[in-house]
Design a protein around this motif. Structure first.
Motif, mmCIF file in Angstrom:
data_model
loop_
_atom_site.group_PDB
_atom_site.id
_atom_site.type_symbol
_atom_site.label_atom_id
_atom_site.label_comp_id
_atom_site.label_asym_id
_atom_site.label_seq_id
_atom_site.Cartn_x
_atom_site.Cartn_y
_atom_site.Cartn_z
ATOM 1 N N GLU A 108 66.696 -38.400 -7.144
ATOM 2 C CA GLU A 108 67.406 -37.156 -6.870
ATOM 3 C C GLU A 108 67.495 -36.904 -5.373
ATOM 4 O O GLU A 108 68.525 -36.460 -4.862
ATOM 5 C CB GLU A 108 66.687 -35.984 -7.557
ATOM 6 C CG GLU A 108 66.748 -36.015 -9.072
ATOM 7 C CD GLU A 108 68.142 -35.679 -9.585
ATOM 8 O OE1 GLU A 108 68.948 -35.146 -8.798
ATOM 9 O OE2 GLU A 108 68.420 -35.958 -10.759
ATOM 10 N N ASP A 109 66.418 -37.147 -4.657
ATOM 11 C CA ASP A 109 66.388 -36.984 -3.200
ATOM 12 C C ASP A 109 66.170 -38.344 -2.552
ATOM 13 O O ASP A 109 65.459 -39.203 -3.094
ATOM 14 C CB ASP A 109 65.261 -36.028 -2.785
ATOM 15 C CG ASP A 109 65.528 -34.607 -3.273
ATOM 16 O OD1 ASP A 109 66.700 -34.202 -3.285
ATOM 17 O OD2 ASP A 109 64.559 -33.921 -3.653
ATOM 18 N N ALA A 110 66.778 -38.519 -1.392
ATOM 19 C CA ALA A 110 66.649 -39.792 -0.681
ATOM 20 C C ALA A 110 65.211 -40.004 -0.219
ATOM 21 O O ALA A 110 64.529 -39.067 0.211
ATOM 22 C CB ALA A 110 67.588 -39.817 0.518
ATOM 23 N N ALA A 116 66.490 -43.288 6.699
ATOM 24 C CA ALA A 116 66.523 -44.097 7.929
ATOM 25 C C ALA A 116 67.697 -45.066 7.919
ATOM 26 O O ALA A 116 68.376 -45.270 8.944
ATOM 27 C CB ALA A 116 65.200 -44.852 8.074
ATOM 28 N N ALA A 117 67.979 -45.663 6.754
ATOM 29 C CA ALA A 117 69.096 -46.598 6.660
ATOM 30 C C ALA A 117 70.425 -45.888 6.873
ATOM 31 O O ALA A 117 71.342 -46.417 7.525
ATOM 32 C CB ALA A 117 69.072 -47.287 5.298
ATOM 33 N N ALA A 118 70.555 -44.665 6.334
ATOM 34 C CA ALA A 118 71.801 -43.914 6.504
ATOM 35 C C ALA A 118 72.013 -43.513 7.954
ATOM 36 O O ALA A 118 73.135 -43.573 8.487
ATOM 37 C CB ALA A 118 71.777 -42.686 5.602
ATOM 38 N N LEU A 119 70.940 -43.098 8.641
ATOM 39 C CA LEU A 119 71.065 -42.676 10.040
ATOM 40 C C LEU A 119 71.386 -43.851 10.965
ATOM 41 O O LEU A 119 71.917 -43.663 12.068
ATOM 42 C CB LEU A 119 69.772 -41.994 10.494
ATOM 43 C CG LEU A 119 69.457 -40.655 9.801
ATOM 44 C CD1 LEU A 119 68.113 -40.125 10.273
ATOM 45 C CD2 LEU A 119 70.560 -39.632 10.084
ATOM 46 N N ILE A 139 72.256 -46.969 2.077
ATOM 47 C CA ILE A 139 71.251 -46.268 1.263
ATOM 48 C C ILE A 139 70.810 -47.143 0.096
ATOM 49 O O ILE A 139 69.614 -47.279 -0.202
ATOM 50 C CB ILE A 139 71.818 -44.925 0.766
ATOM 51 C CG1 ILE A 139 71.957 -43.951 1.938
ATOM 52 C CG2 ILE A 139 70.929 -44.332 -0.322
ATOM 53 C CD1 ILE A 139 72.631 -42.644 1.570
ATOM 54 N N LEU A 140 71.781 -47.777 -0.575
ATOM 55 C CA LEU A 140 71.443 -48.620 -1.719
ATOM 56 C C LEU A 140 70.615 -49.830 -1.296
ATOM 57 O O LEU A 140 69.717 -50.260 -2.019
ATOM 58 C CB LEU A 140 72.711 -49.085 -2.429
ATOM 59 C CG LEU A 140 73.497 -48.019 -3.200
ATOM 60 C CD1 LEU A 140 74.708 -48.647 -3.876
ATOM 61 C CD2 LEU A 140 72.618 -47.342 -4.234
#
Length: 376
Positions: A108-110, A116-119, A139-140
């Motif tokens: 539900e939450d990252a 860190a991967a998204a940023l 993210i995946l």
């Protein structure tokens, strides 16, 4: 390809449930159903339909404001209990709609790794859509393992669902299979409700499962006759039913054979023994001896004169005290044909009675020898 999201809020329960539909007709029907729920909350009839649900919604909101004493010109309903329903139309790109992707379970939450991967993604891409895809792929890739789910959540149909308008988040207990959504105001309350619902679901499954049968060895039931000698010389015969240290005596008889017959009946009923033959338990028959709990010794009758009220009237011989003139004689007699008959005459009026007294063995033997060989 278009999808239609129906969302809304209750007058009394915080939260904004959201349901997707592939057609506008289905979305309008769902919206009408949600409006009718709001109308029930303010005591209005369920008149909302797919065609008029918007007007019916305004009637419900006006009734709610009047109920709360609010001025429609200046006041507004609370943000989390404002009682609204709306349909949001969304366009799904054709490529995304046609492309089949493997389902991936995400939390539900990252997780910190996913954040860190998204940023780390280059956000300067001119195409916003491409940036979104890049962020999602990053993210995946950081999702090393499936999101751990509490056992209580995974063991039932309900799970925690989150929705958002970009600024606020709402949490619900949702069963995707049935489409049931129960909105809550915090994640903690949603998780608690999910755990409670899933526990109830598991309990229902256990109760519905076929009951296991257990074989319990039956404790034997002992049926027997228990005699009790009375002070007046008579004997009462009790029917005894015993199981372990528990015992009942449901019947009492003055005749032994009647008690024995009832014991045989209870043995047939409780222990599966052969059904008794009533004719085998007559007054002159003695199968009763087999129904004593322990072998019973012969009861010695008291050798003493007794009141005629206790004298045997079953034809059994006894000693009678009979007055003849100025004398009282002890004579053999018995009650026969409704009267007392003595050995010397019939229809006597005994004063008292006593059981027959056995002669000493030596005298009996000597008498037998005399009767056989004559006097010496």
């Amino acid at each position: 390809m278009k999808i239609y999201l129906v969302t809304g809020g209750s007058f009394t329960v915080p939260g904004k449930p959201m349901k997707p539909f592939p057609s506008l007709e289905q979305a309008n029907a769902e919206a009408a159903s949600m409006v009718n729920i709001l109308r029930e909350e303010v005591d209005l009839d369920n008149s909302a339909t797919a065609a008029n649900w918007k007007a019916s919604l305004e009637e419900a909101r006006a009734a709610r404001m009047e109920e709360l004493g609010l001025d429609p010109e200046t006041d507004e309903l609370s943000d989390d209990r404002d009682g609204f329903v709306e349909i949001v139309e969304m366009e799904m790109p054709a490529a995304a709609a046609s492309q089949q992707r493997e389902a991936v379970k995400v939390p539900e939450d990252a997780t910190p790794e996913m954040v860190a991967a998204a940023l780390a993604v280059d956000w300067s891409n001119e195409s916003e859509e491409a940036t979104v895809h890049n962020v999602w792929h990053a993210i995946l890739s950081a999702l090393a393992a499936p999101h751990p789910v509490e056992a209580e959540e995974s063991d039932g149909p309900f799970h925690v669902s989150r929705s958002s308008d970009g600024e606020r988040h709402w949490f619900s207990a949702r069963d995707a299979a049935s489409g049931v959504t129960l909105p809550l105001d915090t994640r903690e309350r949603a998780e608690a409700l999910v755990a409670s619902l899933n526990r109830s679901f598991a309990h229902h499954l256990r109760m519905a499962a076929p009951a296991q049968t257990h074989t319990v060895e039956a404790e034997p039931v002992a049926c027997s006759v228990k005699p009790m000698r009375l002070s007046d010389g008579r004997t009462d015969y009790f029917v005894s039913i015993r199981k372990g240290d528990r015992e009942v005596t449901p019947h009492m008889f003055r005749e032994e054979y009647k008690a024995a017959y009832h014991v045989a009946l209870y043995d047939w009923l409780l222990n599966g023994k052969e059904a008794p033959d009533l004719m085998a338990f007559g007054q002159d028959e003695f199968p009763a001896q087999a129904y004593y709990a322990t072998p019973q010794p012969a009861v010695a009758e008291p050798v003493a004169w007794q009141s005629m009220d206790t004298a045997p009237k079953d034809g059994k011989h006894c000693i009678l005290a009979v007055k003849e003139g100025a004398f009282i004689y002890s004579v053999q007699g018995a009650f026969q044909n409704g009267q007392w008959n003595a050995v010397h005459r019939g229809d006597v009026k005994p004063l008292c009675w006593m059981p027959n007294v056995l002669l000493p063995e030596g005298i009996v033997s000597a008498f037998a020898a005399t009767a056989t060989n004559g006097p010496k």
